[in-house]
Design an enzyme around this catalytic site. Structure first.
Site, short mmCIF file in Angstrom:
data_model
loop_
_atom_site.label_atom_id
_atom_site.label_comp_id
_atom_site.label_asym_id
_atom_site.label_seq_id
_atom_site.Cartn_x
_atom_site.Cartn_y
_atom_site.Cartn_z
N ARG A 126 0.95 -1.16 -0.19
CA ARG A 126 0.15 -0.03 -0.01
C ARG A 126 0.92 1.24 0.06
O ARG A 126 0.75 2.37 0.63
CB ARG A 126 -0.84 -0.03 1.22
CG ARG A 126 -1.78 -1.30 1.40
CD ARG A 126 -3.04 -1.11 0.27
NE ARG A 126 -3.61 -2.36 0.59
CZ ARG A 126 -3.77 -3.61 -0.03
NH1 ARG A 126 -2.73 -3.66 -0.95
NH2 ARG A 126 -4.58 -4.48 0.34
N SER A 131 -10.87 0.16 3.77
CA SER A 131 -10.12 -0.01 4.76
C SER A 131 -9.52 1.29 5.33
O SER A 131 -8.69 1.84 4.65
CB SER A 131 -9.11 -1.04 4.78
OG SER A 131 -9.60 -2.19 3.88
N GLU A 146 -4.76 4.66 6.38
CA GLU A 146 -4.47 4.45 5.09
C GLU A 146 -4.86 5.52 4.29
O GLU A 146 -4.04 6.02 3.24
CB GLU A 146 -5.34 2.95 4.78
CG GLU A 146 -4.80 2.76 3.21
CD GLU A 146 -5.61 1.53 2.54
OE1 GLU A 146 -5.29 0.49 3.08
OE2 GLU A 146 -6.39 1.70 1.79
P1 FAD Z 1 -8.46 9.45 -4.33
O1 FAD Z 1 -9.29 9.00 -3.12
O2 FAD Z 1 -9.24 10.56 -5.00
O3 FAD Z 1 -6.85 10.05 -3.77
C1 FAD Z 1 -6.28 9.05 -3.08
C2 FAD Z 1 -4.75 9.75 -3.35
O4 FAD Z 1 -4.26 9.67 -4.60
C3 FAD Z 1 -4.76 11.23 -2.93
O5 FAD Z 1 -3.53 11.47 -2.16
C4 FAD Z 1 -4.59 11.87 -4.39
O6 FAD Z 1 -4.07 13.29 -4.24
C5 FAD Z 1 -3.79 10.88 -5.19
N1 FAD Z 1 -4.32 10.95 -6.55
C6 FAD Z 1 -5.33 10.44 -7.10
N2 FAD Z 1 -5.30 10.45 -8.47
C7 FAD Z 1 -4.07 10.87 -8.70
C8 FAD Z 1 -3.29 11.22 -9.86
N3 FAD Z 1 -4.03 11.24 -11.29
N4 FAD Z 1 -2.14 11.51 -9.91
C9 FAD Z 1 -1.65 11.51 -8.67
N5 FAD Z 1 -2.20 11.63 -7.65
C10 FAD Z 1 -3.38 11.03 -7.42
N6 FAD Z 1 -7.96 0.13 -1.75
C11 FAD Z 1 -7.29 -1.09 -2.08
O7 FAD Z 1 -5.86 -0.78 -2.50
N7 FAD Z 1 -7.66 -2.20 -2.12
C12 FAD Z 1 -8.99 -2.46 -1.93
O8 FAD Z 1 -9.56 -3.62 -2.09
C13 FAD Z 1 -9.85 -1.26 -1.85
N8 FAD Z 1 -11.04 -1.36 -1.42
C14 FAD Z 1 -11.96 -0.38 -1.22
C15 FAD Z 1 -13.29 -0.59 -0.72
C16 FAD Z 1 -14.08 0.56 -0.89
C17 FAD Z 1 -15.58 0.37 -0.54
C18 FAD Z 1 -13.64 2.00 -0.71
C19 FAD Z 1 -14.41 3.03 -0.59
C20 FAD Z 1 -12.03 1.99 -0.91
C21 FAD Z 1 -11.39 0.94 -1.24
N9 FAD Z 1 -9.73 1.20 -1.66
C22 FAD Z 1 -9.22 -0.27 -1.71
C23 FAD Z 1 -9.44 2.34 -1.37
C24 FAD Z 1 -9.29 3.04 -2.75
O9 FAD Z 1 -10.49 2.74 -3.52
C25 FAD Z 1 -8.11 3.04 -3.64
O10 FAD Z 1 -6.94 3.58 -2.80
C26 FAD Z 1 -8.09 3.82 -4.97
O11 FAD Z 1 -7.18 3.70 -5.61
C27 FAD Z 1 -8.38 5.44 -4.62
O12 FAD Z 1 -8.58 5.86 -5.75
P2 FAD Z 1 -9.40 7.24 -6.16
O13 FAD Z 1 -9.30 7.70 -7.46
O14 FAD Z 1 -10.62 7.39 -5.18
O15 FAD Z 1 -8.24 8.24 -5.52
P1 NAP Z 2 -10.13 -10.82 4.51
O1 NAP Z 2 -10.15 -11.61 3.29
O2 NAP Z 2 -11.09 -10.92 5.57
O3 NAP Z 2 -8.71 -11.12 5.13
C1 NAP Z 2 -8.50 -10.37 6.26
C2 NAP Z 2 -6.86 -9.71 6.11
O4 NAP Z 2 -6.03 -10.74 6.01
C3 NAP Z 2 -6.84 -9.05 4.76
O5 NAP Z 2 -6.56 -7.78 5.07
C4 NAP Z 2 -5.55 -9.80 4.10
O6 NAP Z 2 -4.28 -8.95 3.88
C5 NAP Z 2 -5.29 -10.96 5.08
N1 NAP Z 2 -5.25 -12.15 4.22
C6 NAP Z 2 -6.43 -12.96 4.24
N2 NAP Z 2 -6.09 -14.24 3.56
C7 NAP Z 2 -4.68 -13.95 3.21
C8 NAP Z 2 -3.89 -14.96 2.35
N3 NAP Z 2 -4.30 -16.14 1.84
N4 NAP Z 2 -2.45 -14.34 2.51
C9 NAP Z 2 -2.21 -13.22 3.01
N5 NAP Z 2 -2.92 -12.35 3.53
C10 NAP Z 2 -4.34 -12.78 3.84
O7 NAP Z 2 -10.10 -9.40 4.02
P2 NAP Z 2 -11.33 -8.39 3.72
O8 NAP Z 2 -11.50 -7.34 4.73
O9 NAP Z 2 -12.41 -9.05 3.34
O10 NAP Z 2 -10.85 -7.80 2.37
C11 NAP Z 2 -10.54 -8.50 1.26
C12 NAP Z 2 -9.30 -7.82 0.28
O11 NAP Z 2 -9.60 -6.93 -0.45
C13 NAP Z 2 -8.07 -7.91 0.91
O12 NAP Z 2 -6.99 -8.17 -0.03
C14 NAP Z 2 -8.17 -6.41 1.29
O13 NAP Z 2 -6.89 -5.80 1.21
C15 NAP Z 2 -8.78 -5.82 0.36
N6 NAP Z 2 -9.66 -4.58 0.85
C16 NAP Z 2 -9.01 -3.53 0.72
C17 NAP Z 2 -9.55 -2.52 1.07
C18 NAP Z 2 -8.87 -1.08 1.22
O14 NAP Z 2 -9.50 -0.18 1.18
N7 NAP Z 2 -7.70 -0.98 1.04
C19 NAP Z 2 -10.91 -2.35 1.34
C20 NAP Z 2 -11.63 -3.68 1.11
C21 NAP Z 2 -10.92 -4.81 0.84
P3 NAP Z 2 -4.19 -8.10 2.45
O15 NAP Z 2 -5.12 -6.69 3.06
O16 NAP Z 2 -2.71 -7.71 2.55
O17 NAP Z 2 -4.63 -8.78 1.39
#
Ligand code: FAD
Ligand code: NAP
Length: 339
Positions: free
Chosen positions: A164, A238, A333
């Site tokens: 991340r 998250s 995050e």
């Molecule tokens: P923004 O929220 O608008 O911006 C985030 C950051 O990126 C800010 O600092 C902004 O300045 C910068 N930025 C945005 N666009 C640009 C650009 N073109 N150039 C330079 N900087 C830029 N994240 C995960 O990693 N995995 C997931 O599974 C995941 N699941 C999510 C589920 C939900 C329901 C929600 C609400 C969020 C989730 N996220 C997840 C977080 C989020 O969706 C990601 O981080 C996504 O990439 C953010 O994109 P955005 O366009 O909304 O960025």
């Molecule tokens: P989950 O499957 O309930 O698992 C909980 C956590 O354990 C996850 O965050 C994941 O880490 C880790 N995990 C589970 N199984 C694993 C494996 N086999 N090997 C290594 N790590 C493992 O998680 P969840 O909340 O439902 O989310 C599912 C996936 O979507 C995850 O990968 C999560 O990162 C992603 N997600 C991200 C966001 C966001 O905003 N960043 C929001 C929703 C979902 P990792 O996170 O490193 O994968």
């Protein structure tokens, strides 16, 4: 290109936090973006780049220009024996991009289905889900320096991806706008289905040799069940990163909580932050309009009318509760703006 003034951002962030930008612009073409950056340089304006607003917390107004790339376009620009080189503009919605690629048999993004946001934001935190991250698929990207408008190409190595993390959150924070991103996508799918939720979902559907589309469908079904849709309940996904701790710290926690959820890493173990928050008593709990979601404690939700300060207050209370129970510091995050 026209600047909108005193622009309300409530509908431009998925936590629905009220905040205003002194100026706002959403360039739709490369030319518009270039001329806009020339104006910014001339006027010496601070710039914030905004994608879909799904990973930000607005805790105040922004006294500069909020720039939301709205350039669209996806194209295959080359291929090797095993891969397609696919380029997408920053303003493409990420979930649509994933579906577009799958429909053309360009594989490798299926586990990243339904992640909100834009293509341009995806490299910022090296988005990841279910064992796949952007670092596994990204080839290179083109960005423009905000201060000068100069174009710079970034190779995969230049992005310095981590968990991340990327160079755009560290040394080059707030320095560049990502304009387009190139991905190496597989001709023959190499599926990743190790996460328990994916395995269970495929088993329930009676699938033992899934296609990429079936993996994507499973991911979408799991996410729809487990995560609140921002359109229904405001959230930023998250709220904390999963902390990586040393083996010694893990052993100490295990001695008190044998059911701790941990995954081995090269440098210790990754703990499931959602589990820590739940154990600390925060699942489904709120202070005022903000709380930890009842089905996944790692997600903070705005039940209505919250400010950025309300969100940060709950996040801080959760951090304190987890630190005092486990001795582990949770890192937020989303990017916090305005404090
Ligand atoms: P923004 O929220 O608008 O911006 C985030 C950051 O990126 C800010 O600092 C902004 O300045 C910068 N930025 C945005 N666009 C640009 C650009 N073109 N150039 C330079 N900087 C830029 N994240 C995960 O990693 N995995 C997931 O599974 C995941 N699941 C999510 C589920 C939900 C329901 C929600 C609400 C969020 C989730 N996220 C997840 C977080 C989020 O969706 C990601 O981080 C996504 O990439 C953010 O994109 P955005 O366009 O909304 O960025
Ligand atoms: P989950 O499957 O309930 O698992 C909980 C956590 O354990 C996850 O965050 C994941 O880490 C880790 N995990 C589970 N199984 C694993 C494996 N086999 N090997 C290594 N790590 C493992 O998680 P969840 O909340 O439902 O989310 C599912 C996936 O979507 C995850 O990968 C999560 O990162 C992603 N997600 C991200 C966001 C966001 O905003 N960043 C929001 C929703 C979902 P990792 O996170 O490193 O994968």
């Amino acid at each position: 290109m026209r600047f909108l003034e005193n622009f309300l951002l409530t509908d431009r962030n998925t936590l629905k936090l009220p905040s205003r930008a002194r100026f706002f612009a959403a360039p739709e073409t490369r030319d518009e973006l270039h001329s806009l950056l020339n104006t910014v340089t001339a006027r010496n304006l601070p710039v914030m780049v905004l994608g879909g607003g799904s990973n930000v917390v607005f805790a105040g107004d922004f006294q500069g220009l909020v720039l939301q790339p709205a350039m669209r376009g996806i194209r295959c620009i080359g291929e090797t024996a095993g891969h397609y080189l696919v380029e997408a503009e920053a303003g493409e919605p990420w979930p649509d991009f994933v579906q577009y690629c799958l429909a053309r048999n360009w594989y490798g993004l299926e586990n990243l289905s339904l992640i909100p946001g834009t293509v341009g934001a995806a490299p910022i935190q090296n988005i990841g889900a279910y064992g796949v991250e952007i670092t596994d698929r990204l080839h290179s990207l083109t960005a423009l320096e905000l201060a000068t408008g100069r174009v710079r190409e970034f190779s995969h190595a230049d992005c310095r991806f981590g968990y991340r993390e990327s160079v755009f959150k560290q040394d080059l924070r707030d320095r560049y706008i990502i304009a387009r991103v190139r991905f190496l996508l597989q001709k023959k799918p190499v599926l990743k289905t190790a996460y328990a939720d994916i395995q269970q979902e495929l088993a329930v559907r009676g699938i033992d040799a899934p296609t990429p589309q079936q993996v994507a469908t499973a991911v979408i079904a799991i996410r729809t069940r487990k995560l609140p849709s921002p359109a229904v309940l405001a959230n930023a996904g998250s709220f904390f990163k999963n902390p990586v701790v040393s083996v010694a710290v893990l052993d100490e926690i295990k001695s008190r909580f044998p059911d701790v959820i941990a995954y081995p890493q090269a440098d210790g173990a990754k703990l499931a932050a959602g589990w820590l928050i739940e154990k600390a008593g925060w699942k489904g709990r709120s202070i005022g309009p903000v709380g930890a979601y009842e089905k996944q404690a790692l997600v903070l939700v705005n039940h209505g009318g919250a400010t950025g300060a309300d969100v940060i207050a709950v996040a801080s209370a959760i951090q304190q509760a987890v630190t005092s129970m486990f001795g582990v510091q949770l890192e937020m995050e989303p990017r916090i703006y305005g404090i």
